[in-house]
Design an enzyme around this catalytic site. Structure first.
Site, short mmCIF file in Angstrom:
data_model
loop_
_atom_site.label_atom_id
_atom_site.label_comp_id
_atom_site.label_asym_id
_atom_site.label_seq_id
_atom_site.Cartn_x
_atom_site.Cartn_y
_atom_site.Cartn_z
N HIS A 199 0.83 -1.21 0.00
CA HIS A 199 0.00 0.00 0.00
C HIS A 199 0.86 1.26 0.00
CE1 HIS A 199 -3.95 -2.00 0.97
NE2 HIS A 199 -3.09 -2.97 1.20
N ASP B 112 -5.87 5.82 1.80
CA ASP B 112 -6.07 4.43 1.38
C ASP B 112 -7.51 4.01 1.66
OD1 ASP B 112 -3.98 1.85 0.91
OD2 ASP B 112 -5.96 1.34 1.69
N TRP C 252 15.42 -9.91 -0.63
CA TRP C 252 14.50 -8.92 -1.21
C TRP C 252 15.12 -8.47 -2.52
CZ3 TRP C 252 9.64 -8.28 -0.06
CH2 TRP C 252 8.96 -7.12 -0.38
N SER D 151 2.31 -6.81 -7.58
CA SER D 151 3.07 -7.84 -8.31
C SER D 151 2.37 -8.20 -9.61
CB SER D 151 3.22 -9.09 -7.44
OG SER D 151 4.02 -8.81 -6.32
N THR D 152 1.05 -8.36 -9.56
CA THR D 152 0.29 -8.73 -10.75
C THR D 152 0.46 -7.68 -11.84
OG1 THR D 152 -1.32 -9.84 -9.32
CG2 THR D 152 -2.04 -9.33 -11.56
N ASP E 35 -7.38 -9.66 -1.33
CA ASP E 35 -7.73 -9.47 -2.75
C ASP E 35 -7.04 -10.48 -3.66
OD1 ASP E 35 -5.30 -8.25 -1.90
OD2 ASP E 35 -5.19 -7.18 -3.80
C1 UDX Z 1 -0.46 -6.23 0.01
C2 UDX Z 1 -1.49 -7.32 -0.23
O1 UDX Z 1 -1.07 -8.55 0.23
C3 UDX Z 1 -1.87 -7.34 -1.67
O2 UDX Z 1 -2.76 -8.40 -1.90
C4 UDX Z 1 -2.52 -6.03 -2.00
O3 UDX Z 1 -2.95 -6.05 -3.34
C5 UDX Z 1 -1.56 -4.91 -1.73
O4 UDX Z 1 -1.06 -5.00 -0.41
P1 UDX Z 1 1.88 -7.48 -0.77
O5 UDX Z 1 1.37 -8.75 -0.23
O6 UDX Z 1 3.16 -7.00 -0.25
O7 UDX Z 1 0.77 -6.32 -0.67
O8 UDX Z 1 2.02 -7.73 -2.37
P2 UDX Z 1 2.10 -6.79 -3.61
O9 UDX Z 1 0.87 -6.00 -3.81
O10 UDX Z 1 2.47 -7.66 -4.73
O11 UDX Z 1 3.27 -5.77 -3.28
C6 UDX Z 1 4.60 -6.14 -3.09
C7 UDX Z 1 5.49 -5.01 -3.53
O12 UDX Z 1 6.80 -5.28 -3.02
C8 UDX Z 1 5.61 -4.89 -5.05
O13 UDX Z 1 5.57 -3.53 -5.44
C9 UDX Z 1 6.96 -5.50 -5.36
O14 UDX Z 1 7.63 -4.91 -6.47
C10 UDX Z 1 7.74 -5.23 -4.09
N1 UDX Z 1 8.77 -6.26 -3.90
C11 UDX Z 1 8.42 -7.56 -3.65
C12 UDX Z 1 10.10 -5.89 -4.00
O15 UDX Z 1 10.42 -4.72 -4.26
N2 UDX Z 1 11.04 -6.86 -3.83
C13 UDX Z 1 10.75 -8.13 -3.56
O16 UDX Z 1 11.68 -8.94 -3.41
C14 UDX Z 1 9.38 -8.51 -3.46
#
Ligand code: UDX
Length: 457
Positions: free
Chosen positions: A26, A122, A337, A360-361, A379
């Site tokens: 977020h 948010d 990371w 990520s998606t 989600d």
């Molecule tokens: C959370 C929720 O789980 C997700 O479902 C919602 O849509 C947004 O908030 P998170 O689980 O961390 O987020 O997943 P995601 O939304 O994919 O965000 C992860 C972020 O971390 C991405 O921007 C990704 O680029 C970043 N990331 C991940 C890194 O920079 N390095 C990594 O090694 C892994």
């Protein structure tokens, strides 16, 4: 600063207050949006909780104001340790509880000092709507997740009863063909009632907002926009994937490891499966071991993000099964990371095994990379279903982790024709994103509309 906007001079000196939910998934979109608006000339104040605010020094062009997020006598939030967040739902609820007064006080003080055009908070910070109303300040909601979640969330009680989403709200439109199992996953992690309450409040207060900004582009989620048009009558701004304007690295809470990049450079085109389950998802040791052996047995190349806390109560690589390192050798790399957007954009990356978080998606779509979806909660099952059944750019792997199944799915995406077809469809979406961001494209126009809208307050 990139992309200094054409109407920046008319916005300069007009302040926008922003309030991110303090989780990586977020924080990233909110900070990217802040940069986008700054580049259009707005002054930015970020109200932030003390928890997870390590990024502030990287944004000297913003003003930061902290709010209390815990009870100093009974510091429950300290249950967040370097080993991860065990229960994000309880965290959210606790933070909402603790920060209401402090947030109200902070916002009131800000408004006494200078004019503020609007607040962008948010969607999960639902209580900020009534605070904004009481201070006669317009609130625009940032949806950090997909647009498709809104119609699904808005019909969740109905969906749970029927067990299958056929229609969304009042329109006869199939938005996301969710299964009963998908719905159960949305609720997973924390008491079902508490989750439904949080989702209902989020939807209710989103409906009361002056506008919605979504980290998506219209062409990707057309049906979802259609489905909510009747019940959400405020302007909706789908300004495109935010990270296409500004990358997320500066808001990263963990340090990105780049040491594997020279290894990645040596791998053949589309040969590596990148594996990351975002910043919050957790799994048990047995599941983790099965994942490890699935990757090893696939005989394919991989780059795996094992962040602290991925395995509940454990610290990174010591959880790997015996013999794994010897079996994998030079074929795989493990990092704490990664610079994810750079990895996804790398020519060697052939597939992304993800928990289907929205960032990520979207990042995967923007690089035309097909996905293996293992959604955990919130989600994620909705995003995953869009990937597999609507856009057809990935496969679901959401049953119990099984090493043979994992190996088969990885091979399907990296070696088989089916994987290549998904990659082609994903590349077609990547092309659509780029067009939407160009002058005259839908996201480009939406951003212009957003700037005008904020100026109109
Ligand atoms: C959370 C929720 O789980 C997700 O479902 C919602 O849509 C947004 O908030 P998170 O689980 O961390 O987020 O997943 P995601 O939304 O994919 O965000 C992860 C972020 O971390 C991405 O921007 C990704 O680029 C970043 N990331 C991940 C890194 O920079 N390095 C990594 O090694 C892994």
């Amino acid at each position: 600063m990139e992309n200094q906007g054409e109407n920046s001079s008319s916005c300069r000196r007009l302040r926008v207050v922003m309030f991110p939910l303090p989780f990586q998934g977020h924080i990233n979109p909110m900070l990217q949006l802040a940069n986008i608006l700054y580049s259009k000339g707005f002054l930015i104040t970020i109200i932030h909780t003390n928890f997870n605010s390590r990024y502030t020094s990287k944004y000297p062009h913003f003003t930061f104001r902290p709010v209390l997020d815990n009870d100093s006598k009974n510091n429950n939030l300290s249950m967040l340790s370097s080993k991860g967040i065990d229960d994000p739902l309880s965290y959210n609820l606790m933070m909402i509880n603790y920060c209401i007064d402090s947030f109200t006080h902070c916002l009131t003080k800000l408004l006494e000092n200078e004019p503020v055009a609007c607040m962008i908070s948010d969607s999960v910070w639902h209580f900020t709507q009534s605070v904004a109303d009481s201070l006669k300040l317009s609130r625009i909601v940032l949806r950090a997740s997909s647009m498709s979640c809104i119609p699904v969330y808005a019909t969740l009680p109905f969906v749970s009863e029927k067990g299958y989403v056929k229609t969304a709200i009042k329109n006869e439109v199939v938005v996301v063909p969710m299964t009963k199992k998908d719905i159960d996953k949305v609720y997973k992690g924390g008491p079902e009632d508490a989750k439904l309450d949080l989702i209902s409040s989020t939807i209710k207060e989103t409906k009361a907002a002056s506008g919605i900004i979504v980290n998506t582009f219209k062409e990707l989620e057309e049906t979802a926009f259609l489905a909510i048009a009747h019940d959400f009558r405020m302007p909706i701004f789908a300004i495109g994937p935010f990270h296409k304007y500004f990358q997320a690295s500066s808001s990263s809470l963990l340090e990105q490891d780049r040491s594997f990049m020279s290894w990645l450079d040596l791998q053949p085109v589309n040969s590596v499966v990148y594996v990351s389950f975002g910043s919050i998802a957790q799994m048990g040791q047995a599941e983790f071991s099965e994942m490890a052996w699935g990757l090893a047995n696939s005989k394919q190349r991989f780059l795996w993000v094992v962040r602290p806390g991925l395995v509940s109560g454990s610290e990174r690589v010591e959880s790997l099964p015996d013999g794994f390192g010897e079996e994998v050798g030079e074929r795989g790399r493990i990092v704490k990371w990664a610079p994810q957007q750079e990895v996804l954009a790398h020519k060697a990356t052939g597939a992304f095994w993800t928990h289907s978080g929205w960032n990520s998606t979207l990042e995967s779509i923007c690089e035309g990379v097909p996905m293996i979806c293992s959604p955990c909660s919130f989600d994620q099952p909705i995003n995953a279903r869009c990937v597999t059944d609507v856009w057809k750019i990935g496969v679901m792997l959401d049953d119990e982790m099984d090493r043979d199944e994992i190996g088969n799915v990885i091979k399907k995406l990296i070696i088989d024709k089916e994987g290549d077809e998904m990659r082609q469809r994903s590349k077609a979406l990547q092309e659509k994103v780029n067009i939407s961001l160009e002058n005259g494209g839908s996201a480009n126009q939406s951003l212009k509309d957003l700037v005008e809208y904020i100026l109109s307050f």
